[in-house]
Design a protein around this motif. Structure first.
Motif, PDB file in Angstrom:
ATOM      1  N   ALA A  43       0.843  -1.206   0.000  1.00 31.66           N
ATOM      2  CA  ALA A  43       0.000   0.000   0.000  1.00 31.66           C
ATOM      3  C   ALA A  43       0.874   1.250   0.000  1.00 31.66           C
ATOM      4  CB  ALA A  43      -0.915  -0.012   1.219  1.00 31.66           C
ATOM      5  N   LEU A  47       0.846   4.083  -2.876  1.00 31.16           N
ATOM      6  CA  LEU A  47       0.642   5.514  -2.627  1.00 31.16           C
ATOM      7  C   LEU A  47       1.847   6.324  -3.110  1.00 31.16           C
ATOM      8  CD1 LEU A  47      -1.133   7.497  -0.284  1.00 31.16           C
ATOM      9  CD2 LEU A  47       1.314   7.765   0.063  1.00 31.16           C
ATOM     10  N   LYS A 203     -10.969  22.535   1.692  1.00 28.07           N
ATOM     11  CA  LYS A 203      -9.857  22.474   2.650  1.00 28.07           C
ATOM     12  C   LYS A 203      -9.679  23.859   3.260  1.00 28.07           C
ATOM     13  CE  LYS A 203      -7.988  18.331   1.841  1.00 28.07           C
ATOM     14  NZ  LYS A 203      -7.452  17.391   2.790  1.00 28.07           N
TER      15      LYS A 203
ATOM     16  N   LEU B   4       0.810  18.883   9.408  1.00 30.84           N
ATOM     17  CA  LEU B   4       0.009  17.950   8.605  1.00 30.84           C
ATOM     18  C   LEU B   4       0.750  17.602   7.316  1.00 30.84           C
ATOM     19  CD1 LEU B   4      -2.648  16.493   8.764  1.00 30.84           C
ATOM     20  CD2 LEU B   4      -3.720  18.362   7.541  1.00 30.84           C
ATOM     21  N   ASP B   8       1.783  13.955   6.333  1.00 26.64           N
ATOM     22  CA  ASP B   8       0.676  13.592   5.440  1.00 26.64           C
ATOM     23  C   ASP B   8       0.904  12.270   4.704  1.00 26.64           C
ATOM     24  OD1 ASP B   8      -1.707  14.774   3.627  1.00 26.64           O
ATOM     25  OD2 ASP B   8      -0.176  13.901   2.346  1.00 26.64           O
ATOM     26  N   ARG B   9       2.095  12.106   4.147  1.00 27.22           N
ATOM     27  CA  ARG B   9       2.310  10.921   3.301  1.00 27.22           C
ATOM     28  C   ARG B   9       2.307   9.627   4.098  1.00 27.22           C
ATOM     29  NH1 ARG B   9       6.105  10.407  -1.303  1.00 27.22           N
ATOM     30  NH2 ARG B   9       7.761  10.722   0.213  1.00 27.22           N
ATOM     31  N   ARG B  12      -1.263   8.876   4.914  1.00 30.89           N
ATOM     32  CA  ARG B  12      -2.004   8.403   3.738  1.00 30.89           C
ATOM     33  C   ARG B  12      -1.590   6.977   3.361  1.00 30.89           C
ATOM     34  NH1 ARG B  12      -0.204  11.721  -0.260  1.00 30.89           N
ATOM     35  NH2 ARG B  12      -1.760  11.125  -1.767  1.00 30.89           N
ATOM     36  N   ALA B  13      -0.276   6.670   3.515  1.00 30.55           N
ATOM     37  CA  ALA B  13       0.184   5.308   3.207  1.00 30.55           C
ATOM     38  C   ALA B  13      -0.468   4.308   4.156  1.00 30.55           C
ATOM     39  CB  ALA B  13       1.705   5.233   3.323  1.00 30.55           C
ATOM     40  N   ARG B  16      -4.025   3.846   3.163  1.00 34.32           N
ATOM     41  CA  ARG B  16      -4.161   3.096   1.907  1.00 34.32           C
ATOM     42  C   ARG B  16      -4.338   1.600   2.159  1.00 34.32           C
ATOM     43  NH1 ARG B  16      -5.862   1.098  -1.756  1.00 34.32           N
ATOM     44  NH2 ARG B  16      -5.057   0.830  -3.855  1.00 34.32           N
ATOM     45  N   ALA B  17      -3.635   1.090   3.193  1.00 33.54           N
ATOM     46  CA  ALA B  17      -3.734  -0.350   3.470  1.00 33.54           C
ATOM     47  C   ALA B  17      -5.134  -0.727   3.948  1.00 33.54           C
ATOM     48  CB  ALA B  17      -2.696  -0.751   4.511  1.00 33.54           C
ATOM     49  N   MET B  22      -7.324   4.745  -3.997  1.00 30.61           N
ATOM     50  CA  MET B  22      -6.710   6.042  -3.718  1.00 30.61           C
ATOM     51  C   MET B  22      -7.769   7.119  -3.517  1.00 30.61           C
ATOM     52  SD  MET B  22      -3.499   6.152  -3.364  1.00 30.61           S
ATOM     53  CE  MET B  22      -3.280   7.909  -3.536  1.00 30.61           C
ATOM     54  N   ASP B  24     -10.616   6.705  -2.090  1.00 28.92           N
ATOM     55  CA  ASP B  24     -11.079   6.557  -0.706  1.00 28.92           C
ATOM     56  C   ASP B  24     -10.075   7.195   0.253  1.00 28.92           C
ATOM     57  OD1 ASP B  24     -13.408   4.966  -1.333  1.00 28.92           O
ATOM     58  OD2 ASP B  24     -12.015   3.385  -1.848  1.00 28.92           O
ATOM     59  N   ASP B  26      -8.049   9.688  -0.395  1.00 25.45           N
ATOM     60  CA  ASP B  26      -8.179  11.148  -0.486  1.00 25.45           C
ATOM     61  C   ASP B  26      -9.392  11.636   0.299  1.00 25.45           C
ATOM     62  OD1 ASP B  26      -5.982  11.231  -2.046  1.00 25.45           O
ATOM     63  OD2 ASP B  26      -7.030  11.432  -3.949  1.00 25.45           O
ATOM     64  N   GLU B  27     -10.471  10.871   0.173  1.00 27.99           N
ATOM     65  CA  GLU B  27     -11.705  11.288   0.838  1.00 27.99           C
ATOM     66  C   GLU B  27     -11.537  11.267   2.368  1.00 27.99           C
ATOM     67  OE1 GLU B  27     -16.249   9.918   0.271  1.00 27.99           O
ATOM     68  OE2 GLU B  27     -14.987   9.892  -1.504  1.00 27.99           O
ATOM     69  N   MET B  29      -8.674  11.258   4.026  1.00 25.24           N
ATOM     70  CA  MET B  29      -7.632  12.207   4.435  1.00 25.24           C
ATOM     71  C   MET B  29      -8.188  13.624   4.492  1.00 25.24           C
ATOM     72  SD  MET B  29      -4.581  12.054   5.461  1.00 25.24           S
ATOM     73  CE  MET B  29      -3.611  13.406   6.126  1.00 25.24           C
ATOM     74  N   GLN B  30      -9.115  13.886   3.612  1.00 27.48           N
ATOM     75  CA  GLN B  30      -9.760  15.203   3.606  1.00 27.48           C
ATOM     76  C   GLN B  30     -10.508  15.417   4.927  1.00 27.48           C
ATOM     77  OE1 GLN B  30     -11.561  15.965  -0.170  1.00 27.48           O
ATOM     78  NE2 GLN B  30     -13.294  16.903   0.816  1.00 27.48           N
ATOM     79  N   ARG B  94       6.756   3.786   7.391  1.00 30.46           N
ATOM     80  CA  ARG B  94       6.120   4.260   6.148  1.00 30.46           C
ATOM     81  C   ARG B  94       6.929   5.426   5.566  1.00 30.46           C
ATOM     82  NH1 ARG B  94       3.103   0.375   7.344  1.00 30.46           N
ATOM     83  NH2 ARG B  94       4.801  -0.480   6.104  1.00 30.46           N
TER      84      ARG B  94
END
Lengths: 461, 165
Positions: A43, A47, A203, B4, B8-9, B12-13, B16-17, B22, B24, B26-27, B29-30, B94
């Motif tokens: 994952a 990403l 945002k 943030l 962030d990355r 998000r990683a 993702r798992a 992707m 989902d 983004d949604e 994370m928003q 990560r």
């Protein structure tokens, strides 16, 4: 780890896993810690590669802009390569939010022309017939997920048209139905909603340059929130789901702060004040004496017949046949006291009107998620029809039109063909009905609607 | 906002798992960004930001999962909990993996790098990309899978070398 197990994990992340393999994947992940660790690593890879690819794509777009605004001798292959590597590493270190900010600062010094050419948003979902008029007046109807857009105008041309845009800072805007939205993002996001509705999730913005949304009769200032706005020639209606929006009525300059779970309407003559969003209802019926917000040809009542809504031509994008001409009419679904109408288990749709015998017809709803986002559209394509009957009786209209009544359980409506199962629920039940629509093939169709309602099944048993 | 962006990355990683796509990520994370922004005054120590924001993210995953529970390919609650809980302790890893990945992508032969960038930048399902590239679905899956394997090896090696030095 065995290669077939690794393949299962990859397919899961790629979205290519076969339904019959899903149970095997779940079992593997439940029982095997090594598989879970590998999934997390894959994952991360997924990403990271998305981010790097996006960074590269944005960088290429920026290079194109710079190539137009600087002398050609500066764009030698070696300087391109060094610049590419530096920028890629820099961009990849930041996330989507950072990407937007970095790109903004890098490009803020460029000419007005290059700023206008700059891509400012990405299409993250779309369906139905949608046209985009971009910088320089170029028009495209071939929008896909991932398409990058400069500022411009998005226009949906049928009730089931929709497009979701994501700006570089991650703010999202969804335009649905027969709507027209112009958007730009130079030093602040500015949207002009000419007609229709937009749902936004914004945002946090710089307090000095909030996002501005203009309609014909109102202006909204947004700093970071979720809201839904609808506009037509007479009024603007704003529902705020999260955060706060400042709402200004343009005719008299009055402003009001609209907090979460409140609504304001700007129609002239009404006192401008934020009110709690009314409780939801599960009942609705149209009033064709007041054809507000409807699309189609409205025919007033006569001595013998009630007011009717006749279908008119629209372009529709079909996943199989491409753009096709259909006849369609639509109407907003709004409860008695401007309530949102939720489709609940047992909700039934009843449509009455006049049609030819054996008229091929599709009825359906465009729905919204509970936060106001576009939730898809659902149609009566292969339903278990409770009762559909074209009757010849006293109420026969002129020619071969006959009265009909069509009833269907909302749970039997099917998800639109071009909507994927990952993002759109299999049934509209539980979602908010936004628009009712009816479509037929263009030839030989004179369908007229006289009544539409949503009621609970219990009432007819 | 800076905190943030810094984390962030990795977050998000981790998301993702637990999430099917992707979009989902983004949604969710928003949502995480908005909640973190709104509740920022409740963060006692910026040093604890990653931990603090991961708790917000855990909650948002749960909410999202509830919303999508009826969809196909949504992992069961127990599996999702295991993946998320274990992953919450690996945010540092990560970050390291993502850092190593950037170098490993640069080391790929040009043709492989271009292929993987094409697939990941398109925003389209793999079978659509295969069509555009004039390849069969199976051939593209196989090629991408091989590239991933070599990237995985490279990332592992880089982290092991980093740990040894």
């Amino acid at each position: 780890m065995r290669s077939e197990e690794l393949q299962l994990l990859e397919q899961h992340l790629d979205g290519t896993l076969a339904e019959e393999d899903f149970a095997r994947l779940e079992k593997l992940l439940l029982e095997d810690g090594e598989a879970r660790a590998m999934l997390r690593t894959l994952a991360t890879l997924d990403l990271g590669l998305h981010d790097i690819a996006l960074g590269q794509q944005l960088h290429r777009n920026k290079e194109l802009v710079e190539t137009r605004s600087i002398p050609p001798r500066r764009t030698t292959s070696s300087s391109f390569s060094a610049s590419w590597t530096r920028s890629l590493l820099a961009i990849a270190t930041l996330a989507i939010i950072g990407l937007g900010i970095a790109l903004w600062f890098q490009s803020s010094g460029s000419s007005a022309e290059s700023a206008a050419d700059r891509n400012i948003a990405k299409v993250t979902g779309t369906g139905g017939e949608v046209a985009f008029t971009g910088n320089g007046g170029s028009v495209t109807t071939d929008l896909k997920r991932g398409t990058l857009l400069t500022g411009g105008t998005i226009e949906g041309s049928s009730p089931t048209s929709w497009v979701e845009l994501e700006f570089l800072d991650g703010s999202r805007v969804t335009v649905a139905g027969d709507s027209r939205l112009t958007f730009s993002d130079f030093d602040q996001k500015v949207l002009y909603l000419k007609d229709g509705s937009v749902a936004s999730s914004v945002k946090p913005q710089n307090p000095d340059s909030p996002m501005l949304v203009y309609t014909r009769n109102a202006m909204l200032e947004v700093l970071g929130t979720e809201f839904e706005v609808e506009s037509d020639v007479e009024s603007t209606s704003l529902d705020v789901t999260e955060g706060k929006v400042r709402f200004k009525r343009l005719s008299d300059g009055q402003t009001v702060e609209v907090p979460a779970n409140q609504r304001v309407q700007s129609a002239e003559g009404l006192k401008l004040s934020a009110q709690p969003i009314p409780d939801r209802t599960n009942q609705w019926e149209i009033n064709l004496n007041h054809p507000h917000g409807m699309t189609g040809k409205w025919i007033p009542s006569t001595e013998s017949l009630p007011p009717r809504l006749k279908l008119v031509h629209y372009w529709h994008k079909s996943p199989k046949a491409g753009s096709i001409l259909i006849k369609s009419a639509s109407m907003p679904v709004v409860g008695k006291d401007n309530q949102r109408v939720v489709l609940r288990p047992g909700s039934m749709l009843r449509v009455r009107g006049f049609a030819k015998a054996n008229q091929k017809t599709v009825f359906g709803f465009v729905v919204r998620n509970n936060n106001g986002d576009f939730g898809g559209y659902y149609v009566s394509s292969k339903p278990k029809v409770y009762w559909m009957d074209l009757q010849t009786n006293d109420e026969s209209r002129s020619g071969d039109l006959q009265s009909f009544e069509f009833v269907i359980d909302a749970d039997d409506l099917c998800r639109g063909q071009d909507l994927d199962s990952q993002h759109f629920a299999s049934t509209p039940v539980g979602l908010v009905a936004d628009t009712f629509f009816c479509s037929t093939p263009p030839e030989d169709s004179d369908l007229e609607i006289t009544e539409v309602e949503i009621f609970n099944q219990m009432q007819i048993e | 906002m800076r905190l943030l962006i810094r984390h962030d990355r990795a977050i998000r990683a981790w998301l993702r798992a637990s999430l099917p796509s992707m979009n989902d990520v983004d949604e969710v994370m928003q949502e995480v960004s908005v909640v973190a922004w709104r509740k920022f005054d409740q963060l006692d120590d910026p040093e604890n930001f990653q931990r603090w924001v991961s708790v917000i993210a855990r909650y948002e995953i749960l909410m999202y999962r509830r919303k999508k529970a009826r969809d196909r390919f949504v992992l069961g609650k127990e599996v999702e909990q295991l993946i998320a809980e274990e992953g919450q302790e690996e945010l540092k890893l990560r970050e390291q993996q993502l850092g190593a990945l950037e170098h490993c992508v640069q080391k790929l032969p040009e043709s492989k790098r271009e292929l993987v960038m094409e697939v990941y930048s398109s925003g389209q399902p793999m079978h659509e990309v295969a069509k555009q590239l004039g390849k069969s679905d199976a051939a593209l899956y196989k090629s991408i899978s091989r590239v991933r394997q070599s990237l995985l090896e490279c990332v592992k090696r880089s982290l092991a070398e980093g740990a040894a030095s």
